[in-house]
Design a protein around this motif. Structure first.
Motif, short mmCIF file in Angstrom:
data_model
loop_
_atom_site.label_atom_id
_atom_site.label_comp_id
_atom_site.label_asym_id
_atom_site.label_seq_id
_atom_site.Cartn_x
_atom_site.Cartn_y
_atom_site.Cartn_z
N ARG A 58 0.86 -1.17 0.00
CA ARG A 58 0.00 0.00 0.00
C ARG A 58 0.90 1.23 0.00
N GLU A 59 0.43 2.29 -0.62
CA GLU A 59 1.23 3.51 -0.77
C GLU A 59 0.67 4.62 0.10
N ARG A 61 1.35 8.83 0.71
CA ARG A 61 2.02 10.09 0.36
C ARG A 61 1.43 11.18 1.24
N ALA A 68 6.82 8.51 -2.18
CA ALA A 68 5.83 7.48 -1.83
C ALA A 68 6.46 6.54 -0.81
N HIS A 69 5.72 6.26 0.24
CA HIS A 69 6.16 5.34 1.28
C HIS A 69 5.30 4.08 1.15
N TYR A 70 5.95 2.93 1.01
CA TYR A 70 5.24 1.68 0.80
C TYR A 70 5.28 0.81 2.05
N ASN A 78 6.86 -0.65 6.86
CA ASN A 78 7.38 0.13 5.73
C ASN A 78 8.75 -0.45 5.36
N SER A 81 10.76 3.36 0.32
CA SER A 81 10.06 4.52 -0.21
C SER A 81 10.65 4.82 -1.58
#
Length: 132
Positions: A58-59, A61, A68-70, A78, A81
């Protein structure tokens, strides 16, 4: 340069990345990095390979919506990014804590660059870094 392997906590997201830890790592004081205790190594996107979990990621911002941090939708971890910078172009910032085969000695020997993201000042460190 060494290839490291990483994953989220539950193992749904798996990746590998070619990282030169001697080139340095980064810690940032912006609001999201402070809360995540984000410690990363930036690599060109071509040096990052997602092996599993693209459907699990999932992303997130925020603010400028530039980076973008995933994170894994199952365990919430996490792992990396993404962004774009004048110095690197398209990059992946690999969360060092998610690397499964990074010896502690290598982590401790890696230089750290502190970023003052809270003040959008990416060229000078923040006044205090003890909490990062």
């Amino acid at each position: 340069m060494k290839t490291y392997h990483g994953s989220c906590h539950c193992g749904s997201v798996r990746f590998e990345a070619d990282i030169d830890l001697g080139a340095g790592t980064s810690k940032c004081n912006c609001t999201i990095c402070s809360k995540m205790r984000f410690w990363a190594a930036q690599v060109p996107s071509s040096a990052f390979r997602l092996l599993a979990g693209s459907d699990t990621l999932r992303e997130y911002r925020y603010h400028t919506r530039r980076d973008a941090h995933y994170f894994c939708r199952h365990c919430g971890i996490n792992t990396f990014s993404t962004g774009d910078s004048p110095a690197l172009g398209a990059f992946h910032a690999v969360v060092l804590a998610s690397l499964d085969d990074l010896p502690v000695e290598e982590l401790l020997a890696a230089p750290v660059r502190y970023l003052d993201g809270r003040n959008d000042n990416w060229v000078a460190p923040p006044a205090d870094t003890r909490h990062l």
